[in-house]
Write a protein that holds these residues in place. Sequence first.
Motif, PDB file in Angstrom:
ATOM      1  N   ASP A 135       1.020  -1.342   0.139  1.00 36.21           N
ATOM      2  CA  ASP A 135       0.024   0.188  -0.040  1.00 36.21           C
ATOM      3  C   ASP A 135       0.613   1.307  -0.025  1.00 36.21           C
ATOM      4  O   ASP A 135       0.351   2.423   0.106  1.00 36.21           O
ATOM      5  CB  ASP A 135      -0.952   0.011   1.504  1.00 36.21           C
ATOM      6  N   SER A 136       2.070   1.152  -0.241  1.00 34.13           N
ATOM      7  CA  SER A 136       2.999   2.274  -0.122  1.00 34.13           C
ATOM      8  C   SER A 136       3.008   3.210  -1.494  1.00 34.13           C
ATOM      9  O   SER A 136       3.674   4.046  -1.298  1.00 34.13           O
ATOM     10  CB  SER A 136       4.662   1.819   0.043  1.00 34.13           C
ATOM     11  N   PHE A 137       2.337   2.678  -2.401  1.00 34.05           N
ATOM     12  CA  PHE A 137       2.148   3.332  -3.751  1.00 34.05           C
ATOM     13  C   PHE A 137       0.693   4.066  -3.787  1.00 34.05           C
ATOM     14  O   PHE A 137      -0.219   3.199  -3.395  1.00 34.05           O
ATOM     15  CB  PHE A 137       2.292   2.590  -4.887  1.00 34.05           C
ATOM     16  N   ASP A 138       0.836   5.338  -4.093  1.00 33.35           N
ATOM     17  CA  ASP A 138      -0.484   6.024  -4.156  1.00 33.35           C
ATOM     18  C   ASP A 138      -1.213   5.801  -5.536  1.00 33.35           C
ATOM     19  O   ASP A 138      -0.756   5.213  -6.434  1.00 33.35           O
ATOM     20  CB  ASP A 138      -0.178   7.439  -3.838  1.00 33.35           C
ATOM     21  N   GLU A 139      -2.439   6.612  -5.771  1.00 35.50           N
ATOM     22  CA  GLU A 139      -2.942   6.127  -6.981  1.00 35.50           C
ATOM     23  C   GLU A 139      -2.378   6.689  -8.207  1.00 35.50           C
ATOM     24  O   GLU A 139      -2.546   6.020  -9.276  1.00 35.50           O
ATOM     25  CB  GLU A 139      -4.446   6.889  -6.748  1.00 35.50           C
ATOM     26  N   GLU A 140      -1.570   7.852  -7.861  1.00 36.36           N
ATOM     27  CA  GLU A 140      -0.926   8.318  -9.058  1.00 36.36           C
ATOM     28  C   GLU A 140       0.254   7.617  -9.672  1.00 36.36           C
ATOM     29  O   GLU A 140       0.407   7.304 -10.782  1.00 36.36           O
ATOM     30  CB  GLU A 140      -0.500   9.883  -8.744  1.00 36.36           C
ATOM     31  N   SER A 141       0.960   7.008  -8.452  1.00 40.22           N
ATOM     32  CA  SER A 141       1.846   6.133  -8.955  1.00 40.22           C
ATOM     33  C   SER A 141       1.341   4.941  -9.747  1.00 40.22           C
ATOM     34  O   SER A 141       1.827   4.330 -10.835  1.00 40.22           O
ATOM     35  CB  SER A 141       2.527   5.548  -7.897  1.00 40.22           C
ATOM     36  N   ARG A 142       0.270   4.379  -9.333  1.00 39.49           N
ATOM     37  CA  ARG A 142      -0.278   3.145  -9.998  1.00 39.49           C
ATOM     38  C   ARG A 142      -0.703   3.303 -11.359  1.00 39.49           C
ATOM     39  O   ARG A 142      -0.670   2.681 -12.289  1.00 39.49           O
ATOM     40  CB  ARG A 142      -1.496   2.415  -9.195  1.00 39.49           C
ATOM     41  N   LYS A 143      -1.198   4.680 -11.638  1.00 41.77           N
ATOM     42  CA  LYS A 143      -1.663   5.146 -12.840  1.00 41.77           C
ATOM     43  C   LYS A 143      -0.159   5.282 -13.779  1.00 41.77           C
ATOM     44  O   LYS A 143      -0.288   4.894 -15.039  1.00 41.77           O
ATOM     45  CB  LYS A 143      -2.413   6.628 -13.001  1.00 41.77           C
ATOM     46  N   GLU A 144       0.615   5.725 -13.094  1.00 41.13           N
ATOM     47  CA  GLU A 144       1.931   5.845 -14.093  1.00 41.13           C
ATOM     48  C   GLU A 144       2.625   4.426 -14.374  1.00 41.13           C
ATOM     49  O   GLU A 144       3.101   4.182 -15.434  1.00 41.13           O
ATOM     50  CB  GLU A 144       3.012   6.600 -13.211  1.00 41.13           C
ATOM     51  N   PHE A 145       2.170   3.484 -13.397  1.00 42.01           N
ATOM     52  CA  PHE A 145       2.719   2.048 -13.692  1.00 42.01           C
ATOM     53  C   PHE A 145       1.914   1.500 -14.854  1.00 42.01           C
ATOM     54  O   PHE A 145       2.441   0.811 -15.700  1.00 42.01           O
ATOM     55  CB  PHE A 145       2.622   1.289 -12.346  1.00 42.01           C
ATOM     56  N   CYS A 146       0.639   1.810 -14.734  1.00 38.98           N
ATOM     57  CA  CYS A 146      -0.269   1.364 -16.000  1.00 38.98           C
ATOM     58  C   CYS A 146       0.100   1.806 -17.169  1.00 38.98           C
ATOM     59  O   CYS A 146       0.082   1.240 -18.460  1.00 38.98           O
ATOM     60  CB  CYS A 146      -1.712   1.730 -15.718  1.00 38.98           C
ATOM     61  N   GLU A 147       0.637   3.198 -17.197  1.00 34.53           N
ATOM     62  CA  GLU A 147       0.804   3.855 -18.397  1.00 34.53           C
ATOM     63  C   GLU A 147       2.173   3.231 -18.871  1.00 34.53           C
ATOM     64  O   GLU A 147       2.078   2.843 -20.254  1.00 34.53           O
ATOM     65  CB  GLU A 147       1.196   5.395 -18.090  1.00 34.53           C
ATOM     66  N   ILE A 148       3.097   2.958 -18.115  1.00 35.71           N
ATOM     67  CA  ILE A 148       4.220   2.237 -18.449  1.00 35.71           C
ATOM     68  C   ILE A 148       4.002   0.910 -19.111  1.00 35.71           C
ATOM     69  O   ILE A 148       4.616   0.425 -19.997  1.00 35.71           O
ATOM     70  CB  ILE A 148       5.276   1.965 -17.347  1.00 35.71           C
ATOM     71  N   ILE A 149       3.272   0.084 -18.104  1.00 40.22           N
ATOM     72  CA  ILE A 149       2.710  -1.103 -19.000  1.00 40.22           C
ATOM     73  C   ILE A 149       2.114  -0.902 -20.316  1.00 40.22           C
ATOM     74  O   ILE A 149       2.279  -1.851 -21.401  1.00 40.22           O
ATOM     75  CB  ILE A 149       1.793  -1.860 -17.967  1.00 40.22           C
ATOM     76  N   LYS A 150       1.342   0.055 -20.662  1.00 41.18           N
ATOM     77  CA  LYS A 150       0.597   0.177 -21.641  1.00 41.18           C
ATOM     78  C   LYS A 150       1.548   0.420 -22.797  1.00 41.18           C
ATOM     79  O   LYS A 150       1.545  -0.165 -24.107  1.00 41.18           O
ATOM     80  CB  LYS A 150      -0.557   1.333 -21.679  1.00 41.18           C
ATOM     81  N   VAL A 151       2.497   1.362 -22.502  1.00 37.68           N
ATOM     82  CA  VAL A 151       3.481   1.718 -23.567  1.00 37.68           C
ATOM     83  C   VAL A 151       4.401   0.616 -24.196  1.00 37.68           C
ATOM     84  O   VAL A 151       4.587   0.424 -25.096  1.00 37.68           O
ATOM     85  CB  VAL A 151       4.468   2.863 -23.165  1.00 37.68           C
ATOM     86  N   ASN A 152       5.004  -0.129 -23.141  1.00 40.59           N
ATOM     87  CA  ASN A 152       5.813  -1.239 -23.433  1.00 40.59           C
ATOM     88  C   ASN A 152       4.883  -2.349 -24.183  1.00 40.59           C
ATOM     89  O   ASN A 152       5.481  -3.093 -25.067  1.00 40.59           O
ATOM     90  CB  ASN A 152       6.155  -1.972 -22.067  1.00 40.59           C
ATOM     91  N   SER A 153       3.643  -2.555 -23.763  1.00 41.44           N
ATOM     92  CA  SER A 153       2.725  -3.620 -24.547  1.00 41.44           C
ATOM     93  C   SER A 153       2.619  -3.258 -26.108  1.00 41.44           C
ATOM     94  O   SER A 153       2.835  -3.905 -26.973  1.00 41.44           O
ATOM     95  CB  SER A 153       1.484  -3.325 -23.928  1.00 41.44           C
ATOM     96  N   PHE A 154       2.164  -1.834 -26.172  1.00 36.76           N
ATOM     97  CA  PHE A 154       2.347  -1.388 -27.586  1.00 36.76           C
ATOM     98  C   PHE A 154       3.606  -1.482 -28.373  1.00 36.76           C
ATOM     99  O   PHE A 154       3.603  -1.885 -29.543  1.00 36.76           O
ATOM    100  CB  PHE A 154       1.985   0.140 -27.537  1.00 36.76           C
ATOM    101  N   GLN A 155       4.759  -1.342 -27.670  1.00 41.08           N
ATOM    102  CA  GLN A 155       6.248  -1.301 -28.188  1.00 41.08           C
ATOM    103  C   GLN A 155       6.264  -2.865 -28.583  1.00 41.08           C
ATOM    104  O   GLN A 155       6.893  -3.217 -29.626  1.00 41.08           O
ATOM    105  CB  GLN A 155       7.129  -0.961 -27.065  1.00 41.08           C
ATOM    106  N   LEU A 156       5.942  -3.865 -27.758  1.00 39.41           N
ATOM    107  CA  LEU A 156       6.172  -5.299 -27.976  1.00 39.41           C
ATOM    108  C   LEU A 156       5.125  -5.793 -29.016  1.00 39.41           C
ATOM    109  O   LEU A 156       5.514  -6.616 -29.920  1.00 39.41           O
ATOM    110  CB  LEU A 156       5.672  -6.110 -26.684  1.00 39.41           C
ATOM    111  N   LEU A 157       3.756  -5.079 -29.041  1.00 41.55           N
ATOM    112  CA  LEU A 157       3.097  -5.681 -30.347  1.00 41.55           C
ATOM    113  C   LEU A 157       3.515  -5.021 -31.705  1.00 41.55           C
ATOM    114  O   LEU A 157       3.477  -5.733 -32.590  1.00 41.55           O
ATOM    115  CB  LEU A 157       1.650  -4.955 -29.939  1.00 41.55           C
ATOM    116  N   LYS A 158       3.976  -3.908 -31.595  1.00 40.75           N
ATOM    117  CA  LYS A 158       4.673  -3.299 -32.843  1.00 40.75           C
ATOM    118  C   LYS A 158       5.783  -4.004 -33.493  1.00 40.75           C
ATOM    119  O   LYS A 158       5.909  -4.447 -34.574  1.00 40.75           O
ATOM    120  CB  LYS A 158       5.113  -1.933 -32.721  1.00 40.75           C
TER     121      LYS A 158
END
Length: 623
Positions: free
Chosen positions: A425-448
């Motif tokens: 629980d040490s990560f706030d909601e903003e950090s978790r959104k940032e983590f999701c964005e990183i996962i999304k960017v890397n997923s798109f990179q892998l898909l391309k």
Amino acid sequence: MRNLLKYLVLHIVCFGCVFPLSAGEDSLAEVERATIQDEVISAFHNSMGFDYLTKEESSAINLDSILNYLESTKQYNTYFELERILIKSYLFRGEIRLAIDWSEQMYSKASALSHALGTALALNAISEVYSYTGRNQEAGSAHVQALEMFDQMSGEGIHVRMLLLELVEHNLRIRNFTEAAYFMTRLNRFPADSLSEQEQAVRHVFNAYCQLFKGSVKTARQHLDEVEHLREKLIPGIMQHFLIAEAMYWERIGEYEKSLTTYDAFLHTDYAEINSSLYKEVLQDKADLLVKMGRKEEAYKQYGLVFSYIKSSFEKNYPKEIDQLTTRFQADRLTYQNERDRLFSYRFYLGGIIVCTLVLFLFLYLSWKKIFRLQESKHSQEVMIRKAERAIQKKNMFLSNMSHEVRTPLNAIVGFSAVLASDDDSFDEESRKEFCEIIKVNSFQLLKLINDILDFSDFENDNITFNIRPYDAVKLCREASETVSASRKLEVELRYDTELSELMIDTDDARLRQVLINLLVNATKFTKEGSIVLKLELSDPNTAFFSVTDTGCGIPLEKQGLIFERFEKLNDFAQGSGLGLSICQLIVTYMRGRIWVDSNYTQGARFCFTHPLKYKSKEEDAV
């Protein structure tokens, strides 16, 4: 199609002219066109493929317009049926070149549409073209392949029967009596009450052929007698075979005069030359019969007629056959003259010396040619070895790059997914959104990355498809630039410049968008300040000119020639498969354009490519 022309004349008188075949014709004209299509196909089927369209009939029904209409309305079954009839008609009329061109076009179109019936009919047409041009081995293979496709389809009995008949005729011609008997047995399994009178007649005729070649002349006579009561109703194409089978029967039982009379009866009919290949064989058979009868003077003249007919009618279509027949004709003439006057026996010795000399020269020529081929083969092997070594190097480089390129986004996806899934629980909601964005960017990179590899593999295996249609290039460029702007955090200005309000081009919009986005994304990777400009203009009235200009680090001159090679990367440490520009080049080349790096631009990098406004296929380019 003997009654078809009368049918057409009646309708022309009733309606004033041949109806227009366009998308806007009224329902009555559509009914008339459908009726004529059915008449043509039905007549062809009922005759087992021995009826055909004359030039006058093709012109009267405006066949080209019918085919265009059927294609535009996607009535492909009828379209391919009529194309098949047209090719057979070309063959019967001796227009072999047209038959070859249409059969190739028909096969390409059916394959592109994945149309099973069209492909089988095209193979059937190609097999007949092979037969008419003397390529018996290829004809047999195409026949069998077409039969396998028809056997896999239901409701195509008429096509199977027609093809079985062609296979019987083909195997009889090449003296493969076992195969001919097998296909004849299959054809005989169809019940007689399901066949038209013409089908029954032609089946009896070909049964007679098989029995004559097998030596069963009595059974052959029974089959020919079955045709006698239908004789007046036979169309010319079937009547031809009936007369030839009867002549063969008389010859087999030793009635040479009757056989000769029947051959002459056939040769003096108006329809004797309908099937030019068959007509030539009958001329040859008559000459051979005259030799058998001891009438060598007449046989000599008959061989001359065979030679003259092929020389005048088939020179452009059968050059090899003419050469072979010329050799045979000259040999027959020499043999006849030697038998007539044995005092000139010294010619045999002279001929022997000439032959030995030719054999010696041939041996020397073949020896020299073999040495030359060995040297050429050695050189080719060396070139292939170098190519293989380079390919191995490229493969190793590719595997090395891929292991890194795949591992990097996967590590990010797995790592941050694990963090999000944990109970920390040490990560706030903003950090978790940032983590999701990183996962999304890397997923798109892998898909391309995976899409690039799959696209390149499809191009390599010629398994790529393009959907060509008119599209506004101005709109497409605007959408591509907006897509890149929205999907990437840009530190530089990205703008789109054009003076055109609209530019319609024939293209695959998805593939062209892929090229533009690849070039723009590449520019963003290497441009840290300044701007990126996508520009669209006309280089000439028929060609669109696209360019992507950036103010980044640029491309060294020594690498500009290799930048479109597969797995080549300007920066080995930058993300990417090294396939993006190769795929761009393959797409642009397919669309008949050209892509290059502007070596005169030194403020960064400028990629340019052209695209014709009207797309032309390879076949149209060849014409």
